[in-house]
Every structure is written in C-alpha cells, then in structure tokens.
Design a protein around this motif. Structure first.
Motif, PDB file in Angstrom:
ATOM      1  N   MET A 128     -69.361  54.461  34.651  1.00  0.00           N
ATOM      2  CA  MET A 128     -70.659  53.892  34.272  1.00  0.00           C
ATOM      3  C   MET A 128     -71.444  54.872  33.401  1.00  0.00           C
ATOM      4  SD  MET A 128     -71.837  52.343  37.962  1.00  0.00           S
ATOM      5  CE  MET A 128     -70.763  51.315  38.954  1.00  0.00           C
ATOM      6  N   LEU A 129     -71.476  56.127  33.818  1.00  0.00           N
ATOM      7  CA  LEU A 129     -72.216  57.153  33.080  1.00  0.00           C
ATOM      8  C   LEU A 129     -71.623  57.327  31.680  1.00  0.00           C
ATOM      9  CD1 LEU A 129     -74.511  59.191  33.332  1.00  0.00           C
ATOM     10  CD2 LEU A 129     -72.882  60.823  34.300  1.00  0.00           C
ATOM     11  N   GLY A 130     -70.294  57.352  31.604  1.00  0.00           N
ATOM     12  CA  GLY A 130     -69.646  57.496  30.307  1.00  0.00           C
ATOM     13  C   GLY A 130     -69.946  56.334  29.385  1.00  0.00           C
ATOM     14  N   ARG A 131     -70.002  55.125  29.955  1.00  0.00           N
ATOM     15  CA  ARG A 131     -70.289  53.953  29.129  1.00  0.00           C
ATOM     16  C   ARG A 131     -71.703  54.002  28.562  1.00  0.00           C
ATOM     17  NH1 ARG A 131     -67.333  50.370  26.373  1.00  0.00           N
ATOM     18  NH2 ARG A 131     -68.933  50.742  24.827  1.00  0.00           N
ATOM     19  N   VAL A 132     -72.666  54.464  29.382  1.00  0.00           N
ATOM     20  CA  VAL A 132     -74.044  54.591  28.888  1.00  0.00           C
ATOM     21  C   VAL A 132     -74.108  55.609  27.751  1.00  0.00           C
ATOM     22  CG1 VAL A 132     -76.419  55.193  29.483  1.00  0.00           C
ATOM     23  CG2 VAL A 132     -75.012  53.947  31.130  1.00  0.00           C
ATOM     24  N   HIS A 133     -73.454  56.766  27.941  1.00  0.00           N
ATOM     25  CA  HIS A 133     -73.439  57.787  26.881  1.00  0.00           C
ATOM     26  C   HIS A 133     -72.743  57.258  25.631  1.00  0.00           C
ATOM     27  CE1 HIS A 133     -75.253  61.000  29.108  1.00  0.00           C
ATOM     28  NE2 HIS A 133     -74.299  61.073  30.020  1.00  0.00           N
ATOM     29  N   LEU A 134     -71.697  56.470  25.820  1.00  0.00           N
ATOM     30  CA  LEU A 134     -70.969  55.905  24.679  1.00  0.00           C
ATOM     31  C   LEU A 134     -71.862  54.952  23.890  1.00  0.00           C
ATOM     32  CD1 LEU A 134     -68.205  55.758  23.241  1.00  0.00           C
ATOM     33  CD2 LEU A 134     -67.598  53.900  24.792  1.00  0.00           C
ATOM     34  N   ASP A 135     -72.613  54.119  24.605  1.00  0.00           N
ATOM     35  CA  ASP A 135     -73.534  53.194  23.933  1.00  0.00           C
ATOM     36  C   ASP A 135     -74.596  53.952  23.135  1.00  0.00           C
ATOM     37  OD1 ASP A 135     -72.167  51.077  25.017  1.00  0.00           O
ATOM     38  OD2 ASP A 135     -73.602  50.712  26.640  1.00  0.00           O
ATOM     39  N   ARG A 136     -74.953  55.146  23.622  1.00  0.00           N
ATOM     40  CA  ARG A 136     -75.966  55.955  22.943  1.00  0.00           C
ATOM     41  C   ARG A 136     -75.367  56.885  21.887  1.00  0.00           C
ATOM     42  NH1 ARG A 136     -80.672  56.640  26.574  1.00  0.00           N
ATOM     43  NH2 ARG A 136     -80.762  58.877  26.145  1.00  0.00           N
ATOM     44  N   ARG A 137     -74.046  56.773  21.677  1.00  0.00           N
ATOM     45  CA  ARG A 137     -73.315  57.591  20.702  1.00  0.00           C
ATOM     46  C   ARG A 137     -73.417  59.086  21.016  1.00  0.00           C
ATOM     47  NH1 ARG A 137     -71.950  54.403  16.404  1.00  0.00           N
ATOM     48  NH2 ARG A 137     -71.713  56.174  14.988  1.00  0.00           N
ATOM     49  N   ASP A 138     -73.568  59.390  22.285  1.00  0.00           N
ATOM     50  CA  ASP A 138     -73.543  60.779  22.744  1.00  0.00           C
ATOM     51  C   ASP A 138     -72.082  61.109  23.068  1.00  0.00           C
ATOM     52  OD1 ASP A 138     -73.778  63.228  23.985  1.00  0.00           O
ATOM     53  OD2 ASP A 138     -75.381  62.625  25.362  1.00  0.00           O
ATOM     54  N   TRP A 139     -71.310  61.408  22.029  1.00  0.00           N
ATOM     55  CA  TRP A 139     -69.859  61.505  22.154  1.00  0.00           C
ATOM     56  C   TRP A 139     -69.408  62.554  23.159  1.00  0.00           C
ATOM     57  CZ3 TRP A 139     -69.309  57.143  20.177  1.00  0.00           C
ATOM     58  CH2 TRP A 139     -69.779  56.777  18.914  1.00  0.00           C
ATOM     59  N   GLY A 140     -70.059  63.712  23.149  1.00  0.00           N
ATOM     60  CA  GLY A 140     -69.640  64.802  24.033  1.00  0.00           C
ATOM     61  C   GLY A 140     -69.754  64.438  25.509  1.00  0.00           C
ATOM     62  N   ASN A 141     -70.927  63.962  25.907  1.00  0.00           N
ATOM     63  CA  ASN A 141     -71.128  63.598  27.311  1.00  0.00           C
ATOM     64  C   ASN A 141     -70.313  62.362  27.692  1.00  0.00           C
ATOM     65  OD1 ASN A 141     -72.907  65.604  28.329  1.00  0.00           O
ATOM     66  ND2 ASN A 141     -74.598  64.682  27.185  1.00  0.00           N
ATOM     67  N   ALA A 142     -70.142  61.443  26.730  1.00  0.00           N
ATOM     68  CA  ALA A 142     -69.328  60.254  27.005  1.00  0.00           C
ATOM     69  C   ALA A 142     -67.885  60.649  27.285  1.00  0.00           C
ATOM     70  CB  ALA A 142     -69.389  59.297  25.816  1.00  0.00           C
ATOM     71  N   GLU A 143     -67.346  61.539  26.457  1.00  0.00           N
ATOM     72  CA  GLU A 143     -65.954  61.961  26.661  1.00  0.00           C
ATOM     73  C   GLU A 143     -65.783  62.694  27.990  1.00  0.00           C
ATOM     74  OE1 GLU A 143     -62.393  64.432  24.369  1.00  0.00           O
ATOM     75  OE2 GLU A 143     -64.350  64.188  23.423  1.00  0.00           O
ATOM     76  N   GLU A 165     -62.021  53.682  22.619  1.00  0.00           N
ATOM     77  CA  GLU A 165     -63.124  53.355  21.712  1.00  0.00           C
ATOM     78  C   GLU A 165     -63.822  54.619  21.232  1.00  0.00           C
ATOM     79  OE1 GLU A 165     -67.426  51.006  21.932  1.00  0.00           O
ATOM     80  OE2 GLU A 165     -65.861  50.540  23.393  1.00  0.00           O
ATOM     81  N   LEU A 166     -64.026  55.555  22.149  1.00  0.00           N
ATOM     82  CA  LEU A 166     -64.664  56.827  21.800  1.00  0.00           C
ATOM     83  C   LEU A 166     -63.805  57.616  20.816  1.00  0.00           C
ATOM     84  CD1 LEU A 166     -66.480  59.292  24.102  1.00  0.00           C
ATOM     85  CD2 LEU A 166     -64.627  60.145  22.704  1.00  0.00           C
ATOM     86  N   TYR A 167     -62.497  57.732  21.100  1.00  0.00           N
ATOM     87  CA  TYR A 167     -61.605  58.480  20.207  1.00  0.00           C
ATOM     88  C   TYR A 167     -61.564  57.851  18.822  1.00  0.00           C
ATOM     89  CZ  TYR A 167     -59.777  61.066  24.251  1.00  0.00           C
ATOM     90  OH  TYR A 167     -59.646  61.872  25.358  1.00  0.00           O
ATOM     91  N   SER A 168     -61.558  56.522  18.765  1.00  0.00           N
ATOM     92  CA  SER A 168     -61.537  55.848  17.472  1.00  0.00           C
ATOM     93  C   SER A 168     -62.821  56.113  16.693  1.00  0.00           C
ATOM     94  CB  SER A 168     -61.342  54.340  17.673  1.00  0.00           C
ATOM     95  OG  SER A 168     -61.336  53.658  16.447  1.00  0.00           O
ATOM     96  N   ALA A 169     -63.951  56.091  17.403  1.00  0.00           N
ATOM     97  CA  ALA A 169     -65.247  56.318  16.752  1.00  0.00           C
ATOM     98  C   ALA A 169     -65.383  57.739  16.226  1.00  0.00           C
ATOM     99  CB  ALA A 169     -66.381  56.010  17.729  1.00  0.00           C
ATOM    100  N   THR A 170     -64.625  58.670  16.808  1.00  0.00           N
ATOM    101  CA  THR A 170     -64.695  60.072  16.384  1.00  0.00           C
ATOM    102  C   THR A 170     -63.445  60.481  15.587  1.00  0.00           C
ATOM    103  OG1 THR A 170     -63.863  60.696  18.597  1.00  0.00           O
ATOM    104  CG2 THR A 170     -66.234  60.792  18.236  1.00  0.00           C
ATOM    105  N   ASP A 171     -62.769  59.473  14.991  1.00  0.00           N
ATOM    106  CA  ASP A 171     -61.633  59.710  14.082  1.00  0.00           C
ATOM    107  C   ASP A 171     -60.484  60.468  14.735  1.00  0.00           C
ATOM    108  OD1 ASP A 171     -62.876  58.380  11.938  1.00  0.00           O
ATOM    109  OD2 ASP A 171     -64.032  60.174  11.457  1.00  0.00           O
TER     110      ASP A 171
END
Length: 283
Positions: A128-143, A165-171
């Motif tokens: 859940m926490l990772g998904r919130v960070h991902l929605d906010r484009r906070d890549w480090g905390n999301a990962e 999704e995160l890995y794709s967004a960060t190339d």
C-alpha cells in the motif's frame, strides 16, 4: 444445550468460531459468525475490526461488492479499527477515494512500527505504501516499499506489476520485464501483466513477440483486438514500403541511363552498362 461460563461472552464465542471457519476456508460460515459479534470489546476489538474481518472473507469468496461495503462501513463507524492491519486497510480505502497521500503515508508508516505483525501483514502494508509513493512519482521510496513487500510476501501478482510499472517509468525495462515474468509465473491468467509485457515488446520493436502474447490473451478483449490490428497494420505498411522500393529499383535498373538521368536529375556524364555502348556523351 451447552451452558457457557459466565466469563465467556456470546460475542467472544462467535468471534472465535468465525476465525476458525476462516482458517478452514469456510468463509460464508465465518461471515455469519462475525455478524453475530455485537460486543467486539469483549475480544479487545472494535466494530471497525469486525467489519474488516468480514471484508477479508468476502474478498476470499470473490464477492467484491460486499467486501467494499464492509470496508466502507468500517470508515463510518463511531469506533474505528484498532488492529494495525485493519487501520491500514481503512486508510488505503480512504486514499483510493480521496487521493490524500500525506495522511495515508503517515498512518501506514505508524502501522508498520507496531510489533507483532506477521509477514503477510507487513507485506500488505508495504505494498500500500509503495503504491502511494508510486502515484506521487516518488520513485526511491516507492521502490523501497514495493521491494520490501515482494520480499515479505512474494506471491502477490499486483505488487510485482506495480514494481514493473516503476521500473518502466524509470527506464529500466530489463528489470520491468523480469518483474512481469514473475507475475505471470504466479498467475498464468494475469492478463494485466501479459498486456504490459506485450507493450514492452512493441516499444522495443519486437512486434512478433508482442503478437504471440496477444494471441494467448482473451480474443474478445477490445484492447487486445486494437493492439493486434495496430501491429498487423504496421506490418502491412512496412511490406508495402518494401515492395514499392523494390519496384522502384527494378524500374531504374531497366531504363536507359540517359532516361534515368532525365527523370531523376543525375549530374555529369553517365556510363552505360550495355555492351558496345560508350559514354553518354559519345553516342
């Protein structure tokens, strides 16, 4: 009938029976017992906790509307959930409705500090926490959160897809592909993961591999049909360009050099490849 000890309340009995039925995967019976818990304080819980217990059973039975109704009611009761896993579940539900990230992050981080949490509970909260960070484009905390969730609870398809999704967004497409492969290993019918994988093959120009994936998905899915048609259209246009180029080259090779020069604007003297002919200027 069986006489209960006065120290044991009927609510406590129904709660324990509900837990036992849930552990035996008898979810409908578990829900029936949880409904009869009218004094949750006797088991150190709130009505919000009981509703979350019922929500879990409905989820397990695939009755998503009933599950959502339970967690919605848990957000409205006068005494909210007490258990950290249920506090997290209600916080996540509210986030999905309101998009209020700061409050949700604070609640989830506070829940994760509680002792006695099992791996599944920790995994769910980190997801859940990772998904919130991902929605906010906070890549480090999301990962960080999603990776911890996969470590604690490696069998959850949705978390691997979020990580992809995160890995794709960060190339980092190679890592995204590995995460999607893991998701499809866990669930062969995970069309969402297959669709993302096919999209990545298309992105890297591997249309044939993308088509192979679409062929194994639901043929009635509008998205699948659209992508298949797009791939076929691009392939047809490419073949058309190749054919036209080939025809143009054949035409040029069949014409006299002087005609080619006139039509295509060549400069300078042309030499003929026809035996017995000299230069274009010495005819």
């Amino acid at each position: 009938g069986v006489r209960l000890c006065k120290a044991v309340s009927l609510s406590a009995v129904h709660y324990q029976l509900g837990v036992s039925c849930r552990e035996l995967n008898e979810f409908d019976r578990a829900v029936d017992h949880f409904r009869r818990v009218d004094k949750p304080i006797t088991v150190s819980l709130s009505m919000g906790d009981i509703l979350c217990e019922m929500e879990g059973c409905y989820n397990a039975m695939g009755e998503m509307e009933e599950a959502e109704d339970c967690v919605r009611r848990a957000t409205e009761v006068s005494i909210p959930p007490i258990r950290p896993e249920n506090v997290a579940r209600v916080a996540w539900f509210r986030y999905q409705l309101s998009g209020e990230g700061d409050a949700t992050i604070g609640l989830l981080e506070e829940c994760l500090k509680r002792t006695g949490l099992g791996k599944k509970q920790q995994g769910d909260m980190h997801a859940m926490l990772g998904r919130v960070h991902l929605d906010r484009r906070d890549w480090g905390n999301a990962e960080k959160s999603l990776a911890l969730s996969c470590k604690k609870e490696p069998g959850v398809v949705a978390t691997w897809m979020a990580l992809a999704e995160l890995y794709s967004a960060t190339d980092r497409d190679d890592m995204a592909m590995r995460a999607l492969q893991r998701a499809t290993e866990l669930d062969k019918a995970a069309d969402g993961a297959w669709s993302l994988m096919a999209g990545m093959f298309e992105k890297h120009g591997q249309a044939s591999r993308a088509m192979q994936i679409y062929d194994r998905m639901d043929p009635n899915d509008p998205h699948v049909k659209m992508r298949q048609n797009q791939i076929l259209l691009k392939a047809a246009l490419r073949l058309q360009r190749i054919f036209r180029g080939h025809q143009a080259r054949k035409l040029m090779q069949s014409r006299h050099p002087r005609t080619v020069a006139r039509n295509y604007g060549a400069r300078g003297p042309l030499r003929s490849n026809t035996p017995g002919m000299g230069s274009a200027g010495g005819e």
